[in-house]
Design an enzyme around this catalytic site. Structure first.
Site, PDB file in Angstrom:
ATOM      1  CB  THR A   4      58.523  35.257  80.775  1.00 23.05           C
ATOM      2  OG1 THR A   4      57.622  34.635  79.863  1.00 23.05           O
ATOM      3  CG2 THR A   4      59.845  35.512  80.100  1.00 23.05           C
ATOM      4  CB  VAL A   5      59.439  38.305  84.692  1.00 18.66           C
ATOM      5  CG1 VAL A   5      60.359  39.117  85.598  1.00 18.66           C
ATOM      6  CG2 VAL A   5      59.301  38.993  83.332  1.00 18.66           C
TER       7      VAL A   5
ATOM      8  CD  GLU B  46      66.747  49.571  86.866  1.00 17.50           C
ATOM      9  OE1 GLU B  46      67.200  50.280  87.773  1.00 17.50           O
ATOM     10  OE2 GLU B  46      66.563  49.977  85.705  1.00 17.50           O
TER      11      GLU B  46
ATOM     12  CB  VAL C 175      61.587  51.373  82.079  1.00 21.04           C
ATOM     13  CG1 VAL C 175      61.990  52.125  80.816  1.00 21.04           C
ATOM     14  CG2 VAL C 175      60.345  51.992  82.694  1.00 21.04           C
TER      15      VAL C 175
ATOM     16  N   GLY D 247      63.607  46.279  80.468  1.00 18.43           N
ATOM     17  CA  GLY D 247      64.050  44.953  80.929  1.00 18.43           C
ATOM     18  C   GLY D 247      65.368  44.942  81.669  1.00 18.43           C
TER      19      GLY D 247
ATOM     20  N   GLY E 115      57.253  34.402  67.811  1.00 16.81           N
ATOM     21  CA  GLY E 115      57.148  34.710  69.237  1.00 16.81           C
ATOM     22  C   GLY E 115      57.725  36.064  69.616  1.00 16.81           C
TER      23      GLY E 115
ATOM     24  CG  ASP F 114      55.406  48.172  76.213  1.00 18.30           C
ATOM     25  OD1 ASP F 114      55.224  47.611  77.307  1.00 18.30           O
ATOM     26  OD2 ASP F 114      56.548  48.336  75.714  1.00 18.30           O
TER      27      ASP F 114
ATOM     28  CE  LYS G 205      58.437  48.728  78.266  1.00 16.53           C
ATOM     29  NZ  LYS G 205      58.829  47.955  77.077  1.00 16.53           N
TER      30      LYS G 205
ATOM     31  N   GLY H 108      62.796  39.566  78.054  1.00 22.74           N
ATOM     32  CA  GLY H 108      63.290  38.194  78.163  1.00 22.74           C
ATOM     33  C   GLY H 108      63.471  37.812  79.621  1.00 22.74           C
TER      34      GLY H 108
END
Ligand SMILES: NC(=O)c1ccc[n+]([C@@H]2O[C@H](COP(=O)([O-])OP(=O)(O)OC[C@H]3O[C@@H](n4cnc5c(N)ncnc54)[C@H](OP(=O)(O)O)[C@@H]3O)[C@@H](O)[C@H]2O)c1
Length: 453
Positions: free
Chosen positions: A23-24, A137, A140, A142, A195, A209, A213, A317
């Site tokens: 994804t990233v 960056e 944390v 996104g 999803g 998670d 962060k 995302g």
């Protein structure tokens, strides 16, 4: 630093090795391959190699097949590569590859909060010794710029508190529970189908998670290292539709908040302490974080003299996260371009920009959760007999827990349902009072105990 070649009077090519094209990684490659109308320095950044697990997988980005490899070590040791971008996730081999890249004198950009929260000490110690940057960056919130503001834009402040909604999955679930009056399990199942939640939702719904962060944010805000095991962590599995309804009637919404805060100086305290914690919290509807809904994230930073500053936006995302990754790549490219990395320390390693590097050595002292001073919301199911509310008042009173409101809402399963909100109390005292209350047969259940902001 190897691999740079001049392609014009001023233009230089900086070569990036991407570890991961999921994804990233795909979002990052898309930006790097399409630099038009973005910062001109992007035109000087080229993807040199891309590490993946499977060469046969169809890819959503148009990269020559020859760039892809399953040999990730070959990327981190490639002398041509200037910047290694770790967007593969997981703890290993991500940790080892980051360390290898650093040992080879390469700068690193990572989105991997799990690895940084656990191995940050090792990674930053190695990076500082090697004179390279590790920027994060994207790790944390996104697409929300919060790491760089903490390191740079807000660095003239004495920071006192950070309070954030930093996990989109749990915020999505809580927002839907609130809007639909549904229970946790039903919304989680639907979120998984759509999803918005992973097949194994543990890291999100149990708050792990968010704990990763907030450990990173606390470290940056308070200038010390954080032991992840000392971060108090409670997830949202126990939140019920009933609690959301009662919270609503009382003027609150329930949010999973990640908090890092200085404990006000206390006489006799050994040193300055921090609270670093993640738990569901009743947030007054008038609070700025109360209206952050769905998958969005927000981080409220309080500092002196700036006051309150809130950052809001998409916390995950492909596009948003890649936006943060590419900003880090550009920061490093800018340093390399003007040759700031060539100013040497006595030991021959490059001198790092103190506002970009992470050079804390000491661990922050984290206060135990029992010392927290907060308000509580607690829901009891009790036998409908006289004197029940009096018993509650007596038990709480004996432990110095004063009550803001006690409301008998109605009946549930033949039991009287009572909701109590306390004033600010010491958590340890509150827990002792609850233990005492549990000893009475009258109180059949205490289905929920939540902190109130
Ligand atoms: N997704 C988000 O919105 C988001 C937001 C913020 C931060 N992050 C962080 O960004 C990182 C990446 O997340 P993602 O969602 O992009 O993950 P992802 O979609 O699962 O992609 C992972 C990529 O890494 C490759 N990979 C993983 N392990 C590998 C191994 N052992 N050897 C070779 N290749 C390997 C995979 O290769 P194949 O493609 O061949 O399987 C895939 O291309 C994670 O640390 C995550 O926490 C993600």
């Amino acid at each position: 630093m190897g691999g740079r070649r001049c392609i014009g009077v001023e233009a230089v090519v900086f070569k990036v090795g991407l570890l991961g094209l999921g994804t990233v990684g795909t979002g990052t490659a898309e930006i790097l391959l399409d630099p038009a109308q973005r910062h001109p320095l992007l035109q000087e950044i080229k993807i040199h190699r891309v590490g993946v697990r499977s060469l046969d997988k169809p890819r959503q980005v148009n990269l020559p097949a020859s760039l892809l490899t399953t040999d990730l070590e070959a990327i981190v040791t490639d002398p041509e590569i200037d910047i290694v971008v770790e967007v593969m996730g997981g703890l290993e081999p991500a940790r080892s590859l980051i360390l290898q890249a650093i040992a080879q004198g390469k700068h690193v950009v990572t989105a991997n909060k799990a690895a940084i929260a656990r191995y940050g000490d090792e990674i930053f110690t190695a990076a500082n010794a090697a004179g390279v940057y590790v920027l994060l960056e994207a790790a944390v919130a996104g697409g929300i710029p919060v790491i760089e503001p903490l390191k740079q834009s807000l660095c003239g402040n004495r920071l006192n508190a950070i309070t954030g909604i930093v996990n989109g999955t749990t915020n999505y679930i809580l927002t839907r529970m609130q809007a639909e009056g549904s229970d946790f399990e039903a919304v989680l199942a639907d979120a998984q189908q759509l999803g918005y939640a992973e097949a194994d939702p543990t890291a999100d719904v149990d708050g792990l998670d968010a704990a990763d962060k907030v450990a990173i944010l606390a470290s940056l805000a308070f200038g010390g290292r954080i032991k992840l095991a000392e971060v108090y962590c409670e997830g949202i599995r126990k939140i019920s539709a009933a609690d959301i309804t009662y919270a609503d009637r009382l003027g609150f919404v329930i949010k999973l908040l990640a908090t890092a805060k200085r404990v006000p100086d206390q006489p006799g305290a050994p040193s300055e302490q921090l609270q670093v914690r993640v738990h569901p919290t009743l947030v007054s509807r008038s609070h700025p974080l109360a209206s952050v809904n769905g998958v969005y994230n927000a981080i409220l930073i309080e500092g002196e003299p700036v006051g309150q500053v809130m950052f809001f936006g998409p916390g995950a995302g492909a596009g948003p996260t890649a936006s943060a990754v590419v900003a880090d790549i550009l920061n490093i490219a800018a340093i390399l371009k003007v040759g700031r990395d060539t100013v040497m320390r006595d030991d021959g390693t490059p001198l790092l920009d103190p506002l970009l590097a992470c050079s804390h050595q000491d661990y922050c002292d984290i206060a135990p959760i029992e010392e927290l001073i907060t308000r509580f919301y607690v829901r009891f199911l009790a036998k409908d007999s006289p004197g029940v509310i009096g018993t509650l008042g007596t038990c709480f009173g004996q432990h110095a827990v004063s009550l803001e409101s006690v409301v008998q809402i109605g009946m549930r399963d033949g039991m009287a349902e009572i909701v109590v909100i306390t004033h600010d109390v010491r958590e340890g005292n509150f827990r002792q009072a609850l233990e005492e209350i549990r000893q009475f047969d009258t109180f059949a259940q205490i289905p929920s105990v939540l902190r109130v902001l």
